[in-house]
Design an enzyme around this catalytic site. Structure first.
Site, short mmCIF file in Angstrom:
data_model
loop_
_atom_site.label_atom_id
_atom_site.label_comp_id
_atom_site.label_asym_id
_atom_site.label_seq_id
_atom_site.Cartn_x
_atom_site.Cartn_y
_atom_site.Cartn_z
N LYS A 124 -11.04 -7.58 -6.07
CA LYS A 124 -9.63 -7.90 -6.37
C LYS A 124 -9.08 -8.88 -5.35
O LYS A 124 -8.47 -9.90 -5.68
CB LYS A 124 -8.78 -6.65 -6.36
N ASN A 125 -9.33 -8.60 -4.06
CA ASN A 125 -8.71 -9.40 -3.00
C ASN A 125 -9.35 -10.77 -2.82
O ASN A 125 -8.80 -11.62 -2.14
CB ASN A 125 -8.70 -8.60 -1.69
N CYS A 179 6.40 -3.21 1.21
CA CYS A 179 5.88 -2.16 0.33
C CYS A 179 5.73 -0.90 1.16
O CYS A 179 5.99 -0.91 2.36
CB CYS A 179 4.60 -2.60 -0.34
N ARG A 193 5.61 -6.08 5.91
CA ARG A 193 4.77 -7.19 5.45
C ARG A 193 5.50 -8.52 5.38
O ARG A 193 5.60 -9.14 4.30
CB ARG A 193 4.09 -6.83 4.13
N PRO A 194 5.99 -9.03 6.50
CA PRO A 194 6.67 -10.34 6.50
C PRO A 194 5.68 -11.46 6.18
O PRO A 194 4.47 -11.25 6.22
CB PRO A 194 7.16 -10.46 7.95
N ASP A 210 -8.08 -0.97 4.60
CA ASP A 210 -8.14 -0.54 3.20
C ASP A 210 -9.13 0.60 2.98
O ASP A 210 -9.26 1.08 1.85
CB ASP A 210 -8.50 -1.73 2.30
N ARG A 242 -4.47 -0.48 -10.17
CA ARG A 242 -4.20 -1.83 -9.65
C ARG A 242 -5.43 -2.41 -8.96
O ARG A 242 -5.61 -3.61 -8.87
CB ARG A 242 -3.05 -1.80 -8.62
C1 EPZ Z 1 -4.56 -8.55 2.50
O1 EPZ Z 1 -3.13 -8.45 2.53
C2 EPZ Z 1 -5.02 -7.57 1.42
N1 EPZ Z 1 -4.39 -7.91 0.16
C3 EPZ Z 1 -4.63 -6.15 1.81
O2 EPZ Z 1 -5.20 -5.26 0.84
C4 EPZ Z 1 -5.24 -5.81 3.15
O3 EPZ Z 1 -4.80 -4.54 3.54
C5 EPZ Z 1 -4.78 -6.85 4.20
O4 EPZ Z 1 -5.13 -8.18 3.76
C6 EPZ Z 1 -5.43 -6.63 5.54
O5 EPZ Z 1 -6.80 -6.61 5.45
C7 EPZ Z 1 -4.91 -8.91 -0.58
O6 EPZ Z 1 -5.84 -9.60 -0.22
C8 EPZ Z 1 -4.26 -9.16 -1.91
P1 EPZ Z 1 -2.28 -9.62 6.21
P2 EPZ Z 1 -2.26 -9.51 3.37
O7 EPZ Z 1 -1.41 -10.81 6.04
O8 EPZ Z 1 -2.96 -10.80 3.45
C9 EPZ Z 1 1.18 -8.91 9.40
C10 EPZ Z 1 -5.28 -3.51 -0.73
O9 EPZ Z 1 -5.21 -2.29 -0.55
N2 EPZ Z 1 1.70 -10.23 8.98
O10 EPZ Z 1 -3.66 -9.85 6.68
O11 EPZ Z 1 -0.89 -9.43 2.82
C11 EPZ Z 1 1.29 -7.89 8.27
O12 EPZ Z 1 2.55 -7.32 8.19
C12 EPZ Z 1 -4.33 -4.45 0.04
O13 EPZ Z 1 -6.09 -4.07 -1.49
C13 EPZ Z 1 2.77 -10.76 9.66
O14 EPZ Z 1 3.31 -10.16 10.60
O15 EPZ Z 1 -2.30 -8.82 4.82
C14 EPZ Z 1 0.19 -6.91 8.65
O16 EPZ Z 1 0.69 -6.03 9.59
C15 EPZ Z 1 -3.26 -3.73 0.78
N3 EPZ Z 1 3.23 -11.98 9.27
C16 EPZ Z 1 -0.87 -7.81 9.27
O17 EPZ Z 1 -0.21 -9.03 9.66
C17 EPZ Z 1 2.65 -12.68 8.23
O18 EPZ Z 1 3.11 -13.79 7.90
C18 EPZ Z 1 -2.04 -8.15 8.36
O19 EPZ Z 1 -1.52 -8.57 7.13
C19 EPZ Z 1 1.56 -12.12 7.56
C20 EPZ Z 1 1.09 -10.88 7.96
#
Ligand code: EPZ
Length: 420
Positions: free
Chosen positions: A22-23, A115, A120-121, A306, A398
């Site tokens: 999915k990701n 969420c 998640r900014p 995850d 999902r």
């Molecule tokens: C991806 O989300 C995955 N989703 C998530 O999987 C996964 O948990 C996550 O990466 C971490 O591995 C998809 O690929 C669709 P991040 P993403 O940006 O990219 C912070 C699932 O269960 N952050 O790597 O949205 C953020 O808040 C889902 O399949 C900022 O602060 O995650 C988090 O604490 C859930 N500012 C951390 O970084 C930003 O601009 C990592 O988030 C972006 C992120």
């Protein structure tokens, strides 16, 4: 709404074939917006999130056909303005911003809300777009990005929790059509980022270093259509590995890549789980009594957030104390109170959950809150005495393709029913 009824206590046996990721699929589908030519994406899992992304691409003007795991998409003429409600509903859709900005030099997309697992900014995504020369404003719940020109740049993309997966994907996609060279430092190294870069390079992009913290993108003037097979879902594979261990079963996992699971495999082995590779497959079984292990989630190649909930379910049935620390998302312990309904003993101290494992679990009605938490409840239900009723399984649909069917093929007593 559907629910699962699970009668626990059956060791899972047999083999399961893992679906496409999915990701990986979501950003790859968004990347088809970067060209006006047709793209063919195979091994796409049939999930509600994927169908959502298809609707979002169509709302931008693209043509999308989905049949038996293959998506044909063509974004001949598209607009920079996405459907507010559709995009707001699925966080993953934020990754349409990079392609729209890259191709049209402008994008208007609703700000993805937080969420249950965290705020998640997207500040790092926006930092990336601004570094490429875009003017970015947030107004009326929308992010507006505009860039008469996009210029390659050097960019550090690390944040509070380390690298960002979709942030890295978004910047790569915008930079692919920028003028000049972009170097991203502290980029995410996840296999899903590598899969996206491979697809973009098949479209004519020039990306090197994907899979490492330093990615270099040499902008090109135009991208063309391409075909691609999505990588297998490493999180689904890890979930079935835990399912084999928690039920004292023996399951052969097909179509997955063990090399994408090293941190998970290492901790499972430390806990006393046997993982044997045979060619492209690997078999998971229990080698006697489990041992408690401590888990700390990290960006790839560290232990994936995850799989944190699924690992917690396993530690609930493991005699002894284990400490599970969530370093990526600030509120990803929604499953704790539901596991407690099944008889688990877990206390939360700041970013850590302390699991006193080994209490026998007994079935009860529980509520899914998010995708991976619902997977953990299903796993605990497979190990519990009696019947567990998991409500709101739309969360699990999902991200897991036909999970109840796949579990039944392994002998699980699980049925899908309508919530009353
Ligand atoms: C991806 O989300 C995955 N989703 C998530 O999987 C996964 O948990 C996550 O990466 C971490 O591995 C998809 O690929 C669709 P991040 P993403 O940006 O990219 C912070 C699932 O269960 N952050 O790597 O949205 C953020 O808040 C889902 O399949 C900022 O602060 O995650 C988090 O604490 C859930 N500012 C951390 O970084 C930003 O601009 C990592 O988030 C972006 C992120």
């Amino acid at each position: 709404m559907d629910k699962f009824l699970i009668k626990g206590g059956v060791p899972l046996r047999g083999s399961v074939t893992i679906s496409g990721s999915k990701n990986a699929a979501l950003p790859i589908l968004a990347a088809t917006l970067l060209t006006d030519e047709p793209c063919v994406i195979r091994r796409v899992p049939d999930l509600s999130d994927v169908r959502f992304m298809g609707e979002i691409l169509e709302s931008l003007g693209a043509q999308v056909e989905f049949s038996s795991g293959t998506i044909r998409a063509q974004a001949a003429r598209i607009k920079p303005h996405g459907d507010y409600e559709l995009i707001r509903k699925m966080r993953g859709s934020v990754c349409i911003m990079g392609p729209l900005l890259g191709r049209l030099r402008r994008a208007t997309v609703s700000l993805p809300g937080g969420c249950v697992i965290g705020a998640r900014p997207i500040d790092l995504h926006l930092k990336g777009f601004r570094s490429l020369g875009a003017r970015v404003t947030i107004e009326g719940g929308y992010v507006h990005a505009r860039a008469p020109r996009l210029n390659g740049c050097d960019l550090f993309l690390g944040g509070r929790a380390g690298s960002t997966v979709l942030g890295t994907a978004n910047v790569i996609m915008a930079a692919a059509l920028a003028d000049g060279i972009t170097v991203i430092d502290s980029a995410a190294c996840e296999p899903e980022v590598v899969d996206l870069a491979n697809f973009l390079n098949a479209m004519g992009a020039r990306i090197t270093g994907a899979g490492s913290p330093t990615i270099t993108i040499t902008g090109v003037r135009k991208l063309h259509g391409a075909e691609h097979d999505v990588i297998p879902d490493r999180i689904e594979a890890a979930t079935f590995a835990v399912a084999a261990a928690i039920t004292r079963g023996e399951v052969t996992i097909k179509g997955a890549r063990l090399e994408h699971q090293q941190a998970v495999a290492d901790l499972l082995r430390q806990a006393g789980v046997k993982i044997e590779r045979s060619g492209p497959e690997f078999t998971v079984s229990r080698a006697g009594r489990l041992k408690p292990v401590d888990v700390t989630t990290q960006p790839y190649p560290g232990f994936p957030t995850d799989v944190q909930a699924q690992m917690m379910a396993l530690m609930c049935v493991t005699p002894g104390i284990s400490i599970i620390t969530e370093r990526i998302f600030e509120s990803r312990f929604m499953h704790v109170s539901e596991l407690a309904r099944l008889g688990a003993e877990i206390s939360i101290e700041g970013p850590s959950a302390i699991v006193k494992g080994g209490q026998p679990l007994s079935g009860a009605p529980v509520m899914a809150s998010d995708l991976r938490a619902s997977a953990a409840l299903v796993l605990a239900g497979l190990a519990a005495r009696g019947t567990t009723e998991v409500n709101r399984v739309y969360h699990i649909d999902r991200g897991y393709e036909r999970i109840d069917e796949k579990l039944r093929q392994l002998g699980a007593r699980i049925e899908r029913a309508k919530e009353t």
